[in-house]
Design a protein around this motif. Structure first.
Motif, PDB file in Angstrom:
ATOM      1  N   GLY A 164      41.580 -43.517  60.123  1.00 39.29           N
ATOM      2  CA  GLY A 164      40.869 -42.305  59.465  1.00 39.29           C
ATOM      3  C   GLY A 164      41.750 -41.047  59.779  1.00 39.29           C
ATOM      4  N   ARG A 209      43.379 -38.636  56.726  1.00 35.48           N
ATOM      5  CA  ARG A 209      43.173 -37.436  56.492  1.00 35.48           C
ATOM      6  C   ARG A 209      44.461 -36.410  56.283  1.00 35.48           C
ATOM      7  N   LYS A 210      45.416 -37.088  56.951  1.00 29.47           N
ATOM      8  CA  LYS A 210      46.731 -36.525  56.972  1.00 29.47           C
ATOM      9  C   LYS A 210      47.338 -36.458  55.467  1.00 29.47           C
ATOM     10  N   GLY A 229      45.550 -37.435  52.855  1.00 30.05           N
ATOM     11  CA  GLY A 229      44.751 -36.728  51.916  1.00 30.05           C
ATOM     12  C   GLY A 229      43.877 -38.041  50.785  1.00 30.05           C
ATOM     13  N   THR A 279      42.383 -42.238  51.322  1.00 33.98           N
ATOM     14  CA  THR A 279      42.205 -43.560  52.056  1.00 33.98           C
ATOM     15  C   THR A 279      43.175 -44.632  51.833  1.00 33.98           C
ATOM     16  N   SER A 290      37.857 -45.189  56.077  1.00 37.56           N
ATOM     17  CA  SER A 290      38.731 -44.030  56.612  1.00 37.56           C
ATOM     18  C   SER A 290      37.875 -42.770  55.749  1.00 37.56           C
ATOM     19  N   GLU A 291      36.885 -43.046  54.903  1.00 42.25           N
ATOM     20  CA  GLU A 291      36.175 -41.692  54.483  1.00 42.25           C
ATOM     21  C   GLU A 291      35.755 -41.080  55.175  1.00 42.25           C
ATOM     22  N   ALA A 296      37.003 -39.380  57.866  1.00 43.65           N
ATOM     23  CA  ALA A 296      37.735 -38.632  58.485  1.00 43.65           C
ATOM     24  C   ALA A 296      38.150 -37.535  57.148  1.00 43.65           C
ATOM     25  N   ILE A 297      38.057 -37.709  56.085  1.00 39.42           N
ATOM     26  CA  ILE A 297      38.518 -36.856  55.156  1.00 39.42           C
ATOM     27  C   ILE A 297      37.359 -36.134  54.834  1.00 39.42           C
ATOM     28  N   ASN A 309      34.574 -32.293  59.267  1.00 34.80           N
ATOM     29  CA  ASN A 309      35.101 -31.032  59.277  1.00 34.80           C
ATOM     30  C   ASN A 309      35.734 -30.876  60.792  1.00 34.80           C
ATOM     31  N   THR A 330      44.834 -32.425  64.442  1.00 30.88           N
ATOM     32  CA  THR A 330      43.916 -32.384  63.107  1.00 30.88           C
ATOM     33  C   THR A 330      42.778 -31.276  63.171  1.00 30.88           C
ATOM     34  N   ALA A 361      42.815 -27.948  60.675  1.00 28.27           N
ATOM     35  CA  ALA A 361      41.492 -27.754  59.777  1.00 28.27           C
ATOM     36  C   ALA A 361      41.262 -26.417  59.819  1.00 28.27           C
TER      37      ALA A 361
END
Length: 759
Positions: free
Chosen positions: A506, A510-511, A513, A515, A521-522, A524-525, A528, A590, A594
């Motif tokens: 995940g 996110r890194k 952008g 999956t 892994s959704e 993590a995207i 917040n 992470t 953010a």
């Protein structure tokens, strides 16, 4: 000079026997060994083939010829040296033929005498061997005859002894084989004990033991006299005697069991052991004593209905069976296990009791053996192990326990407990629960955090709670099977790895952008920065639990394992915790990223400063821009929120410093680009303006006292970073300690203010 001229041309000066390097001229090379020709197994072909690998053929041939010449020369020298003796040898050999004729007749006579003596010896030897063969045949025939006579006597003796048993004479088909005198003896023997049933039973058992020993002796004779007509003719009598013995022995044994006659039982068991029929005694005990006892506890039969789930439990049944064993079976077990009794060949525990229990469970309660109901299966399995431990407690020695476990009845009983299928079902149950919780598209903290009162452990995410429950389930008493502890350990490590992979994949998604090919892994995207606080908090709690109470609990459960195994187990669990702990810096990064992205949204208002002062007459700024107040607002809001209580003070400081440095770095990048573009633009405009003035003939002199747009932009940025520095100080961050802030100060500060950073 004259002497030298008169010397003959053929008289050359003597040559030295050594060559230039001091070696003898006729010396052979190292590879040429003269002693090799004197070896008894010398072979010219192998000798040449070995040397040709590293010596040229011409060189080898030359040395061999040289050696041959030397040998010939040595031979001639030897003959010349002893030539006188060689010549005189022929003069001493006078009248040799006549001497040979005189010696021939005695030698011929001696040879004839020797031949005659040899023939006589061979004849005597053949006669002796023939006599020995006949003697051996006679001895073998005598042994066979004695064996047959002994067999006949033993058969007759067995028949006579069997006829002495009460109730046998009427069923004895070969009544003509016995004598009437023996019948009278039988009546005399048993009439003495007519008044005492116990004495009669004991006497009968003693007689049966005697008959059994004779039958054992008879089997020995038959084994050594097979395929003989005499033995084949007696097979009918032997078979009849064996059947009658088995029947009488069985009835006597049953009678002894029913009356608890220890002496009679002891004698009967010795009789069974003598005829090597231990299975017969074990089966009689099973059908006579054990089977009725078990059917009272676990009834089975054609009319028996299978009960419901509650009736599949075996714990109460085992308790009743153990009480019945103490009451009805222990006396026989003690007799068979008594020291120096010779009855160790019997195993009533396995072949009578355990076999009957297994049969009753299969017939009456098949559901108790089904792993499809894992809880019930495990409860019954552990009850069965305790029952087996109870049976093993009646074994007098360790070797008896080993023998008990090697019996077919024991092996078949253990095969019914399919622990492998049970573990597969538990694996699907435990791993499936975790996998289902990890496939959610988003994460959210639970309303009431999961708290363990014993360990004061609180978790905030459903996924983390499910992981901890799954890990603890693997080692619960109503789940764990010690024989499969290695599999449950592997399952625990797989659960940790699955959770760690879910987090790492995940964070990686996110890194980048997206999956990609990593479903699950959704979360993590969509998460917040606040959500990652809960993730970090749960990781810290899980690592603490794994390295503390959880590890201690597992080690305590497996304390019977060797030290080396416990060391590997501890290392594997600690490694799983370390894998989780290694994700904390990534999660921290992470969260910082953010927060930086939120702050950068306000920093992009820097571009409006150029539009404000470009080509306008707006005076030099005197206060900071409005956007500065919003740059650090996301960070401050994040740290002041209620979720920040899940972060330790060290983590909060790390988050604050990391975010401040990155925001300042992005601030410097945007500001330096803005100043660089403004200066390039101003330089270009100045050249254009100067060119236009030259073409118009006007004076190219410009007022140096006017403040340029770039100076106004830099002054505005300078005021902004001063306010930004004050905002950092309000959060507890020293702006001067940030390298990017110092670079930003140097970029926009006036020349007289660059030496010292002050707000």
């Amino acid at each position: 000079m004259a002497t030298d001229l008169q010397r003959s041309p053929t008289q050359l000066p003597p040559r030295s026997q050594n060559d230039f390097f001091g070696d003898p001229i006729d010396s052979n090379p190292l590879w040429f060994k003269k002693t090799a020709f004197l070896e008894p197994n010398f072979s010219s072909e192998s000798y040449i083939s070995d040397l040709r690998s590293f010596v040229p053929f011409d060189t080898l041939r030359s040395h061999l010829r040289t050696h041959l010449s030397a040998l010939n020369s040595d031979l001639v020298d030897l003959i010349n040296r002893d030539y006188a003796d060689f010549v005189s040898l022929s003069t001493k050999l006078v009248d040799v033929d006549s001497a040979v004729l005189r010696m021939r007749p005695p030698l011929s006579d001696l040879r004839d005498r020797i031949s005659a003596f040899r023939s006589a010896v061979e004849s005597s030897l053949a006669a002796l061997r023939n006599g020995l063969r006949q003697r051996a045949e006679a001895s073998s025939a005598r042994e066979i005859l004695e064996l047959l006579l002994d067999t006949f006597h033993v058969v007759s003796k067995v028949e006579k002894l069997i006829k002495e048993l009460p109730g046998v004479a009427a069923d004895w088909s070969g009544a003509d084989l016995g004598s009437t005198g023996n019948g009278s003896l039988s009546n005399g023997i048993f009439s003495q004990h007519a008044e005492s049933g116990t004495s009669l039973r004991e006497t009968q058992s003693m007689l049966l033991e005697r008959i059994a020993s004779e039958m054992n002796r008879l089997k020995f004779y038959i084994a050594h006299a097979q395929n003989l007509p005499f033995i084949e003719n007696m097979e009918t009598r032997i078979r009849s005697a064996s059947l009658l013995l088995d029947g009488s022995l069985g009835r006597c044994f049953v009678d002894g069991l029913e009356h608890r006659d220890e002496n009679a039982i002891y004698n009967c068991l010795r009789a069974y052991a003598a005829i090597d029929n231990t299975a017969g005694a074990e089966e009689i005990f099973r059908t006579t004593i054990v089977s009725p006892m078990i059917q009272q506890i676990i009834p089975y039969g054609s009319s028996q209905l299978v009960g419901g789930p509650s009736e599949d439990e075996l714990e109460d049944d085992y308790q009743q069976i153990m009480q019945s064993i103490e009451k009805d079976c222990k006396f026989l077990i003690e007799i068979s296990s008594s020291a120096n009794s010779g009855l160790h060949v019997f195993d009533f525990l396995a072949n009578s009791i355990l076999k009957e229990v297994h049969f009753a469970i299969q017939k009456s309660k098949p559901g108790a053996l089904s792993p499809g109901k894992p809880t019930m299966f495990l409860k019954n399995y552990k009850s069965s192990l305790r029952f087996l431990a109870y049976l093993e407690g009646h074994c007098p020695s360790r070797s008896a326990v080993t023998k008990f476990r090697s019996e077919t009845a024991y092996v078949d009983f253990m095969k019914q407990w399919n622990v492998g299928v049970y573990f597969s079902l538990r694996f699907q149950e435990i791993a499936g629960a975790l996998d289902s919780s990890l496939m959610t598209a988003a994460i959210a903290p639970v309303q009431n955090p999961h708290t363990n009162e014993e360990n004061s452990l609180s978790l905030t995410l459903k996924q983390s709670i499910t992981l901890l429950e799954s890990l603890r389930t693997c080692w619960k008493e109503d789940v764990l099977v010690l024989s499969c502890s290695d599999k449950f350990l592997r399952l625990s490590l797989q659960l940790l790895s699955r959770y760690t992979t879910w987090l790492s994949s995940g964070l990686a998604a996110r890194k980048v952008g997206s999956t990609g090919s990593n479903p699950g892994s959704e979360w993590a995207i969509a998460a917040n920065a606040e959500d990652f606080i809960y993730v970090m908090h749960d990781i810290g709690c899980l690592v603490t639990e794994l390295n503390g109470n959880y590890l201690e609990h597992v080690l305590q459960l497996l304390s019977s394992c060797p030290t080396e195994v416990l060391g590997i187990l501890k290392q594997s669990i600690l490694q799983g915790g370390k894998s989780l702990k290694d994700l904390i810096p990534i999660i921290m990064d992470t969260m910082i990223e953010a927060l930086v992205e939120k702050s950068v949204e306000d920093l992009r208002q820097l571009k409006g400063i150029t539009a404000t002062y470009r080509m306008t007459n707006k005076p030099l700024p005197v206060r900071h821009s409005p956007y500065v107040s919003g740059v650090l607002r996301p960070l401050k809001t994040f740290l002041d929120g209620e979720w920040a209580s899940y972060l330790s003070s060290e983590a909060q400081n790390e988050l604050l410093l990391g975010a401040a440095e990155r925001i300042t770095g992005r601030y410097y990048e945007l500001a330096s680009d803005l100043v660089s573009v403004a200066r390039r633009t101003e330089s270009s405009l100045l050249r254009i303006r100067q060119g236009a003035q030259r073409r118009a003939g006007a004076s190219s002199d410009t007022s140096d006292h006017n403040i340029s747009d770039t100076d106004k932009i830099c002054m505005q940025l300078f005021l902004d970073i001063q306010e930004y520095g004050r905002n950092l100080a309000a959060l507890g961050v020293v702006a001067a300690d940030i390298p990017a802030f110092r670079s930003l100060w140097q970029c926009v500060a006036p020349s007289d203010r660059q030496g010292q950073i002050t707000f």
